[in-house]
Write a protein that holds these residues in place. Sequence first.
Motif, short mmCIF file in Angstrom:
data_model
loop_
_atom_site.label_atom_id
_atom_site.label_comp_id
_atom_site.label_asym_id
_atom_site.label_seq_id
_atom_site.Cartn_x
_atom_site.Cartn_y
_atom_site.Cartn_z
N TRP A 162 -9.49 16.24 35.10
CA TRP A 162 -9.99 16.68 33.81
C TRP A 162 -9.33 17.97 33.32
CZ3 TRP A 162 -12.68 15.07 29.74
CH2 TRP A 162 -13.46 13.92 29.86
N VAL A 163 -8.78 18.77 34.23
CA VAL A 163 -8.24 20.07 33.82
C VAL A 163 -7.03 19.92 32.90
CG1 VAL A 163 -9.08 21.15 35.94
CG2 VAL A 163 -6.71 20.33 35.84
N LYS A 164 -6.39 18.76 32.93
CA LYS A 164 -5.22 18.58 32.08
C LYS A 164 -5.57 18.70 30.59
CE LYS A 164 -4.47 14.22 33.41
NZ LYS A 164 -3.98 12.82 33.47
N VAL A 165 -6.80 18.32 30.23
CA VAL A 165 -7.16 18.25 28.80
C VAL A 165 -7.19 19.63 28.16
CG1 VAL A 165 -8.80 17.39 27.11
CG2 VAL A 165 -8.41 16.10 29.24
N SER A 239 -1.04 20.67 15.70
CA SER A 239 -1.65 20.68 14.37
C SER A 239 -3.11 21.07 14.54
CB SER A 239 -1.54 19.31 13.70
OG SER A 239 -2.45 18.39 14.28
N PRO A 240 -3.77 21.54 13.48
CA PRO A 240 -5.21 21.82 13.60
C PRO A 240 -6.02 20.60 14.03
CG PRO A 240 -4.32 22.81 11.61
CD PRO A 240 -3.23 21.95 12.17
N ARG A 241 -5.64 19.43 13.54
CA ARG A 241 -6.37 18.22 13.90
C ARG A 241 -6.16 17.88 15.39
NH1 ARG A 241 -9.23 14.06 11.76
NH2 ARG A 241 -8.81 11.93 12.45
N THR A 242 -4.95 18.15 15.91
CA THR A 242 -4.70 17.93 17.33
C THR A 242 -5.58 18.84 18.17
OG1 THR A 242 -2.39 17.44 16.77
CG2 THR A 242 -2.92 17.69 19.09
N GLN A 243 -5.74 20.09 17.74
CA GLN A 243 -6.62 21.02 18.45
C GLN A 243 -8.06 20.51 18.46
OE1 GLN A 243 -6.17 24.20 20.06
NE2 GLN A 243 -4.04 23.51 20.14
N GLU A 244 -8.51 19.98 17.34
CA GLU A 244 -9.87 19.44 17.26
C GLU A 244 -10.04 18.26 18.20
OE1 GLU A 244 -10.60 18.42 13.22
OE2 GLU A 244 -10.31 20.47 12.46
N TYR A 246 -8.38 17.56 20.98
CA TYR A 246 -8.41 18.00 22.37
C TYR A 246 -9.72 18.72 22.70
CZ TYR A 246 -3.78 16.71 24.07
OH TYR A 246 -2.69 16.00 24.52
N ARG A 247 -10.27 19.45 21.75
CA ARG A 247 -11.56 20.10 21.98
C ARG A 247 -12.64 19.05 22.20
NH1 ARG A 247 -13.58 22.13 16.73
NH2 ARG A 247 -14.15 19.91 16.65
N ASP A 248 -12.68 18.04 21.34
CA ASP A 248 -13.68 16.98 21.49
C ASP A 248 -13.48 16.22 22.80
OD1 ASP A 248 -14.80 17.67 19.09
OD2 ASP A 248 -13.89 16.03 17.95
N TRP A 249 -12.25 16.03 23.17
CA TRP A 249 -11.94 15.33 24.43
C TRP A 249 -12.44 16.13 25.63
CZ3 TRP A 249 -6.19 13.89 25.99
CH2 TRP A 249 -6.22 13.04 27.10
#
Length: 389
Positions: A162-165, A239-244, A246-249
């Motif tokens: 899980w740490v990869k995320v 991108s901002p959406r990519t950050q979102e 990964y946060r949700d993941w």
Amino acid sequence: MGPQGRWRRILFVAMGGMLCAFIYYAYESSTMHRNPKQAQFPHHNNVSLPENDLSMMTVIKALYAPILHPVDASNFTDEDGDVYKLPGEPRFREKLGKKVLIVDIDSRALTGDGQLMNDELKWNHMRPLSAGMLSHYMFAQIHGYDYKFIRAPDYEDRWGTWVKVPMMREALKTHDYIVFMDSDVMFHYPHLPLEWLLNYWEMSKDNLVMMSIDPDEPQNYDEKGNRYLNTGFVIAQASPRTQEMYRDWAECPTDKKYKGCAHWKTDWAHEQAAFGNYVRYDYNRPDDIKVLPCVQANGAPEAEGRGGCKGIFVRHYWVDKSLLSRTLGDQVMQYFLPRLHQLYLQESKNHIIDAKGFKLSGADLIELTEDEKKKLKDKEGANQKDEGF
């Protein structure tokens, strides 16, 4: 150990000296001189280099730079002669350089015998996953990308993968593109740049991530009946959406947004199952997630019977991890051998002695007459097998 294993060991022991010789003759660099006091061949696989010694970097560039595939080439021919053509005009026409990060992520110490962080790493005792990470580092050096190994903190309540995320999310704050690979994943063609693959796979400006689909097998299906995307090889675009995403993941197992995701904290397939069952259905714009063919970006030749996933460009050795070390050796030797052969022929006047103008009589060499030379071709090789074996 079979003949091929012995052949590889001999070549790798000699490779350090031969590579230095190659650079000297091929580039005639005024900054490199042979020191007669230094041994021409190392006595073991490890060589200590001063911190300011860039010779190994020079070796890598000397080996691969002359044969790098152009990033905007219209096609690529693989080792089997199959041709892969770009589907359209290339988006990437120049090298991305340090905008790309090749990243390894692991929370383990990896300091044991044969592991990457051990002070001494010998070829014949190397753990397979060390070979995988070394290939990632080598790929970055060949193409001028950035490389980082991130030693991640552990989650207290989750499986280690899980740490990869969250670490990928952090890496996307400093680089435009990241390539994460599990340590049993390798690029099959070190001379083929990432930019060409991005052109071939048609990465758009709106793609968040690119992942390969898993083989068509029962364990690889999510709760909705769709195949998982394999999170062992991920290309992500900042991108901002990519950050979102990964946060949700990363927060999926808290059950705040995705009820039931806590199930995947420790159950297989962990973060991959969380992405497959929840996250990808939330980030479902047409260009959010680019799905790569299993045959091109997953598996290896020995897994071809499992859905055709033979890893044409990217190989994931989930069938036999012991092949990683051999593959790293092949990645070096298949490129080094033609260059060594080229050098051999270029310097042939200095080391090939042609005694075919003589005949052997007992222990003596006797010069042939002109008539004898004419008759020689008919009898040449009569007492020999092919290549002398």
